[in-house]
Design a protein around this motif. Structure first.
Motif, PDB file in Angstrom:
ATOM      1  N   MET A 252       0.827  -1.202   0.000  1.00  0.00           N
ATOM      2  CA  MET A 252       0.000   0.000   0.000  1.00  0.00           C
ATOM      3  C   MET A 252       0.867   1.260   0.000  1.00  0.00           C
ATOM      4  O   MET A 252       0.693   2.151  -0.841  1.00  0.00           O
ATOM      5  CB  MET A 252      -0.922  -0.008   1.214  1.00  0.00           C
ATOM      6  N   VAL A 253       1.820   1.347   0.928  1.00  0.00           N
ATOM      7  CA  VAL A 253       2.644   2.547   1.013  1.00  0.00           C
ATOM      8  C   VAL A 253       3.756   2.524  -0.034  1.00  0.00           C
ATOM      9  O   VAL A 253       4.198   3.578  -0.514  1.00  0.00           O
ATOM     10  CB  VAL A 253       3.191   2.729   2.447  1.00  0.00           C
ATOM     11  N   GLU A 254       4.226   1.347  -0.443  1.00  0.00           N
ATOM     12  CA  GLU A 254       5.195   1.274  -1.537  1.00  0.00           C
ATOM     13  C   GLU A 254       4.580   1.830  -2.816  1.00  0.00           C
ATOM     14  O   GLU A 254       5.242   2.523  -3.591  1.00  0.00           O
ATOM     15  CB  GLU A 254       5.651  -0.170  -1.746  1.00  0.00           C
ATOM     16  N   GLY A 255       3.297   1.515  -3.053  1.00  0.00           N
ATOM     17  CA  GLY A 255       2.619   2.064  -4.212  1.00  0.00           C
ATOM     18  C   GLY A 255       2.502   3.573  -4.143  1.00  0.00           C
ATOM     19  O   GLY A 255       2.618   4.268  -5.154  1.00  0.00           O
ATOM     20  N   LEU A 256       2.287   4.095  -2.948  1.00  0.00           N
ATOM     21  CA  LEU A 256       2.214   5.543  -2.757  1.00  0.00           C
ATOM     22  C   LEU A 256       3.564   6.191  -3.053  1.00  0.00           C
ATOM     23  O   LEU A 256       3.635   7.260  -3.669  1.00  0.00           O
ATOM     24  CB  LEU A 256       1.755   5.831  -1.325  1.00  0.00           C
ATOM     25  N   ASN A 257       4.658   5.533  -2.625  1.00  0.00           N
ATOM     26  CA  ASN A 257       5.996   6.052  -2.948  1.00  0.00           C
ATOM     27  C   ASN A 257       6.187   6.180  -4.448  1.00  0.00           C
ATOM     28  O   ASN A 257       6.725   7.170  -4.946  1.00  0.00           O
ATOM     29  CB  ASN A 257       7.070   5.132  -2.364  1.00  0.00           C
ATOM     30  N   GLY A 258       5.760   5.142  -5.188  1.00  0.00           N
ATOM     31  CA  GLY A 258       5.885   5.178  -6.637  1.00  0.00           C
ATOM     32  C   GLY A 258       5.033   6.270  -7.261  1.00  0.00           C
ATOM     33  O   GLY A 258       5.459   6.946  -8.206  1.00  0.00           O
ATOM     34  N   LEU A 259       3.826   6.451  -6.749  1.00  0.00           N
ATOM     35  CA  LEU A 259       2.947   7.505  -7.251  1.00  0.00           C
ATOM     36  C   LEU A 259       3.580   8.870  -7.025  1.00  0.00           C
ATOM     37  O   LEU A 259       3.553   9.748  -7.911  1.00  0.00           O
ATOM     38  CB  LEU A 259       1.598   7.422  -6.542  1.00  0.00           C
ATOM     39  N   TRP A 260       4.147   9.092  -5.840  1.00  0.00           N
ATOM     40  CA  TRP A 260       4.821  10.362  -5.539  1.00  0.00           C
ATOM     41  C   TRP A 260       5.973  10.602  -6.504  1.00  0.00           C
ATOM     42  O   TRP A 260       6.137  11.719  -7.027  1.00  0.00           O
ATOM     43  CB  TRP A 260       5.320  10.344  -4.102  1.00  0.00           C
ATOM     44  N   ALA A 261       6.773   9.564  -6.758  1.00  0.00           N
ATOM     45  CA  ALA A 261       7.923   9.721  -7.649  1.00  0.00           C
ATOM     46  C   ALA A 261       7.478  10.067  -9.068  1.00  0.00           C
ATOM     47  O   ALA A 261       8.040  10.968  -9.710  1.00  0.00           O
ATOM     48  CB  ALA A 261       8.759   8.439  -7.646  1.00  0.00           C
ATOM     49  N   ARG A 262       6.453   9.368  -9.580  1.00  0.00           N
ATOM     50  CA  ARG A 262       6.013   9.585 -10.973  1.00  0.00           C
ATOM     51  C   ARG A 262       5.310  10.931 -11.145  1.00  0.00           C
ATOM     52  O   ARG A 262       5.549  11.633 -12.136  1.00  0.00           O
ATOM     53  CB  ARG A 262       5.062   8.469 -11.407  1.00  0.00           C
ATOM     54  N   SER A 263       4.425  11.270 -10.212  1.00  0.00           N
ATOM     55  CA  SER A 263       3.561  12.429 -10.408  1.00  0.00           C
ATOM     56  C   SER A 263       4.146  13.730  -9.877  1.00  0.00           C
ATOM     57  O   SER A 263       3.654  14.811 -10.207  1.00  0.00           O
ATOM     58  CB  SER A 263       2.205  12.179  -9.741  1.00  0.00           C
ATOM     59  N   PHE A 264       5.200  13.642  -9.051  1.00  0.00           N
ATOM     60  CA  PHE A 264       5.742  14.852  -8.440  1.00  0.00           C
ATOM     61  C   PHE A 264       7.239  15.000  -8.668  1.00  0.00           C
ATOM     62  O   PHE A 264       7.686  15.928  -9.337  1.00  0.00           O
ATOM     63  CB  PHE A 264       5.417  14.860  -6.948  1.00  0.00           C
ATOM     64  N   TRP A 265       8.012  14.067  -8.145  1.00  0.00           N
ATOM     65  CA  TRP A 265       9.466  14.227  -8.199  1.00  0.00           C
ATOM     66  C   TRP A 265       9.993  14.243  -9.630  1.00  0.00           C
ATOM     67  O   TRP A 265      10.785  15.124  -9.989  1.00  0.00           O
ATOM     68  CB  TRP A 265      10.144  13.117  -7.407  1.00  0.00           C
ATOM     69  N   ASP A 266       9.566  13.283 -10.447  1.00  0.00           N
ATOM     70  CA  ASP A 266      10.099  13.174 -11.808  1.00  0.00           C
ATOM     71  C   ASP A 266       9.661  14.329 -12.708  1.00  0.00           C
ATOM     72  O   ASP A 266      10.221  14.500 -13.799  1.00  0.00           O
ATOM     73  CB  ASP A 266       9.662  11.851 -12.443  1.00  0.00           C
ATOM     74  N   ARG A 267       8.681  15.115 -12.281  1.00  0.00           N
ATOM     75  CA  ARG A 267       8.174  16.201 -13.117  1.00  0.00           C
ATOM     76  C   ARG A 267       8.671  17.565 -12.654  1.00  0.00           C
ATOM     77  O   ARG A 267       8.216  18.595 -13.142  1.00  0.00           O
ATOM     78  CB  ARG A 267       6.643  16.178 -13.110  1.00  0.00           C
ATOM     79  N   ASN A 268       9.608  17.568 -11.713  1.00  0.00           N
ATOM     80  CA  ASN A 268      10.143  18.824 -11.185  1.00  0.00           C
ATOM     81  C   ASN A 268      11.652  18.721 -11.042  1.00  0.00           C
ATOM     82  O   ASN A 268      12.228  17.634 -11.130  1.00  0.00           O
ATOM     83  CB  ASN A 268       9.526  19.156  -9.824  1.00  0.00           C
ATOM     84  N   HIS A 269      12.289  19.856 -10.800  1.00  0.00           N
ATOM     85  CA  HIS A 269      13.731  19.908 -10.555  1.00  0.00           C
ATOM     86  C   HIS A 269      13.951  20.717  -9.281  1.00  0.00           C
ATOM     87  O   HIS A 269      13.460  21.844  -9.158  1.00  0.00           O
ATOM     88  CB  HIS A 269      14.464  20.553 -11.735  1.00  0.00           C
ATOM     89  N   PHE A 270      14.697  20.136  -8.346  1.00  0.00           N
ATOM     90  CA  PHE A 270      14.895  20.767  -7.050  1.00  0.00           C
ATOM     91  C   PHE A 270      16.380  20.924  -6.756  1.00  0.00           C
ATOM     92  O   PHE A 270      17.156  19.979  -6.910  1.00  0.00           O
ATOM     93  CB  PHE A 270      14.251  19.926  -5.944  1.00  0.00           C
ATOM     94  N   GLY A 271      16.754  22.109  -6.303  1.00  0.00           N
ATOM     95  CA  GLY A 271      18.142  22.358  -5.937  1.00  0.00           C
ATOM     96  C   GLY A 271      18.391  22.381  -4.456  1.00  0.00           C
ATOM     97  O   GLY A 271      19.538  22.449  -4.029  1.00  0.00           O
ATOM     98  N   SER A 272      17.311  22.325  -3.650  1.00  0.00           N
ATOM     99  CA  SER A 272      17.484  22.384  -2.200  1.00  0.00           C
ATOM    100  C   SER A 272      16.323  21.695  -1.508  1.00  0.00           C
ATOM    101  O   SER A 272      15.242  21.515  -2.091  1.00  0.00           O
ATOM    102  CB  SER A 272      17.565  23.847  -1.731  1.00  0.00           C
ATOM    103  N   LEU A 273      16.562  21.342  -0.241  1.00  0.00           N
ATOM    104  CA  LEU A 273      15.503  20.749   0.571  1.00  0.00           C
ATOM    105  C   LEU A 273      14.351  21.729   0.740  1.00  0.00           C
ATOM    106  O   LEU A 273      13.175  21.346   0.681  1.00  0.00           O
ATOM    107  CB  LEU A 273      16.073  20.351   1.935  1.00  0.00           C
ATOM    108  N   ALA A 274      14.674  23.010   0.931  1.00  0.00           N
ATOM    109  CA  ALA A 274      13.628  24.016   1.124  1.00  0.00           C
ATOM    110  C   ALA A 274      12.712  24.101  -0.085  1.00  0.00           C
ATOM    111  O   ALA A 274      11.502  24.297   0.054  1.00  0.00           O
ATOM    112  CB  ALA A 274      14.271  25.381   1.390  1.00  0.00           C
ATOM    113  N   ALA A 275      13.280  23.913  -1.277  1.00  0.00           N
ATOM    114  CA  ALA A 275      12.463  23.956  -2.495  1.00  0.00           C
ATOM    115  C   ALA A 275      11.482  22.791  -2.533  1.00  0.00           C
ATOM    116  O   ALA A 275      10.327  22.951  -2.957  1.00  0.00           O
ATOM    117  CB  ALA A 275      13.360  23.941  -3.720  1.00  0.00           C
TER     118      ALA A 275
END
Length: 421
Positions: A252-275
């Motif tokens: 359940m939570v592993e699937g959520l991790n994958g959803l976060w990576a596909r829909s958020f992380w992979d579609r953005n670029h971050f240079g800092s934790l604050a960002a």
């Protein structure tokens, strides 16, 4: 530092910057007068040690043999854990040794037999050989009104090379999400995460999680109750630890991790934790109000959460938590696969089950208030769950009673009932 060394370090840093931009090795090597083996070496150093790992290392030994052996063991276990998290590849002692050789992480490199011994002593060798498909996995059966949360973390590198850790906790019934972003995965970070989540989503009856040392408190010292374990017991929460190196058991939570990576992380670029922190509400808001998990039949998590009542942890209760959490009366559950030697590992100790049950799954429960370890087995969906082993489990400190405000209204369900017996 002479000019030759400065140029070499500049090449290393440029290679890593190009790697972080997603360039392939063939593209990187067209811009640098270096060989592919050189590139692999410094990519490996960076993956393990960050930017500091790109500095040249002296050939003079810095440690006595005993101290060096301890640091070598740490490197071996870190490499092993990293290989396990990869989607493709081998994780055996030879693969660990080859990875250390390629990245030149140790000198000398421990022998295969030594690596096997260290990995086994750390309780990390339970995922080989593979589980036969026919082996029954005893999923916990809970009452409809019992609340189950799943928790895990996912890590990613920022553009500058720093690492960011994202903790996720999901309510199994409503799929409501609690998210915390941290620069590390220390016990303090985990505690901050769960305390924030349980004030917002409510207290669960059960929390399912893996065997990360930040969750368990570490596996080197037998019967060590870490901060997360102590907090869960103090709040009347029963922890369910999934089998080591089997992330699909917390799907359940592993699937959520994958959803976060596909829909958020992979579609953005971050240079800092604050960002990341600034932008993360875009994901959590979208997930709560617009995403419809398949399990909710058309509802969003926010809609499902509004239909249930939860006992929330209050800020006053958080402030009243003792600085040193005691061990509280309660239950801890461990789903374990029996080793070829007929044993299972629970909180840094190995316990005999039976060689006849090798590679099958058992359910081990520590009952802190009666100082007992119980091991249960269910051979199939049609089979009946049964108690197969009981051990004395002395706890080297006083176990206190559960405080009245954290007692659940319902009676704890016996393990045999949870397993369908």
């Amino acid at each position: 530092m002479d000019k030759e060394n400065r140029d070499e370090i500049a090449y290393r840093r440029r290679a890593i910057r190009l790697t972080l931009k997603g360039k392939r090795p063939c593209e990187i090597l067209t811009q640098l007068p270096r060989a592919r083996q050189w590139l692999h070496k410094w990519q490996g150093r960076f993956e393990h040690f960050g930017w500091a790992g790109l500095a040249s290392q002296t050939r003079q030994p810095h440690h006595s043999p005993q101290a060096y052996a301890s640091s070598a063991r740490t490197v071996v276990l870190r490499v092993r854990r990293r290989l396990v998290r990869h989607c493709v590849g081998l994780v055996g002692a030879r693969a660990v040794r080859q990875d250390i050789l390629r990245a030149r992480l140790l000198r000398p490199v421990p022998a295969v037999a030594t690596i096997k011994r260290w990995v086994k002593a750390a309780g990390l060798s339970q995922h080989a050989p593979p589980v036969p498909e026919k082996v029954y996995y005893p999923e916990p059966g809970l009452d409809q009104d019992q609340v189950l949360h799943g928790m895990d973390w996912i890590a990613r590198y920022l553009e500058g090379g720093a690492k960011v850790f994202v903790f996720h906790t999901v309510d199994a019934q409503t799929r409501a999400l609690g998210q915390t972003i941290r620069p590390d995965k220390t016990v303090a970070s985990v505690l901050d995460h769960v305390l924030a989540v349980w004030q917002r989503l409510g207290l669960p009856d059960f929390l399912q999680l893996d065997n990360d040392s930040a969750f368990t408190g570490g596996g080197k010292t037998p019967r060590r109750f870490g901060g997360v374990v102590r907090l869960a017991l103090y709040l009347g929460i029963e922890l369910i630890f999934t089998p080591p190196a089997e992330p699909k058991r917390n799907g359940m939570v592993e699937g959520l991790n994958g959803l976060w990576a596909r829909s958020f992380w992979d579609r953005n670029h971050f240079g800092s934790l604050a960002a990341v922190v600034r932008k993360s509400p875009q994901f959590t808001t979208w997930y709560a109000d617009r995403y419809c998990p398949p399990a909710l039949a058309g509802l969003t998590p926010a809609q499902a959460q509004r239909r249930v009542k939860r006992q929330r942890l209050t800020p006053a209760q958080v402030r009243a938590l003792p600085q040193h959490l005691p061990i509280t009366a309660g239950r801890l559950h461990f789903l374990r696969r029996v080793s070829a030697e007929g044993e299972v590992s629970v909180l840094g100790e190995r316990w005999k089950v039976s060689k006849r049950m090798a590679h099958e799954y058992v359910w081990a429960t520590v009952l802190t208030h009666v100082h007992r370890l119980e091991i249960y087995h269910r051979c199939s969906q049609r089979g009946e769950a049964r108690l197969i082993k009981t051990y004395d489990y002395a706890i080297p400190e006083r176990v206190q009673r559960l405080r009245p405000e954290f007692r659940r209204r319902r009676v704890r369900r016996p393990v045999l009932k949870m397993l369908g017996g």
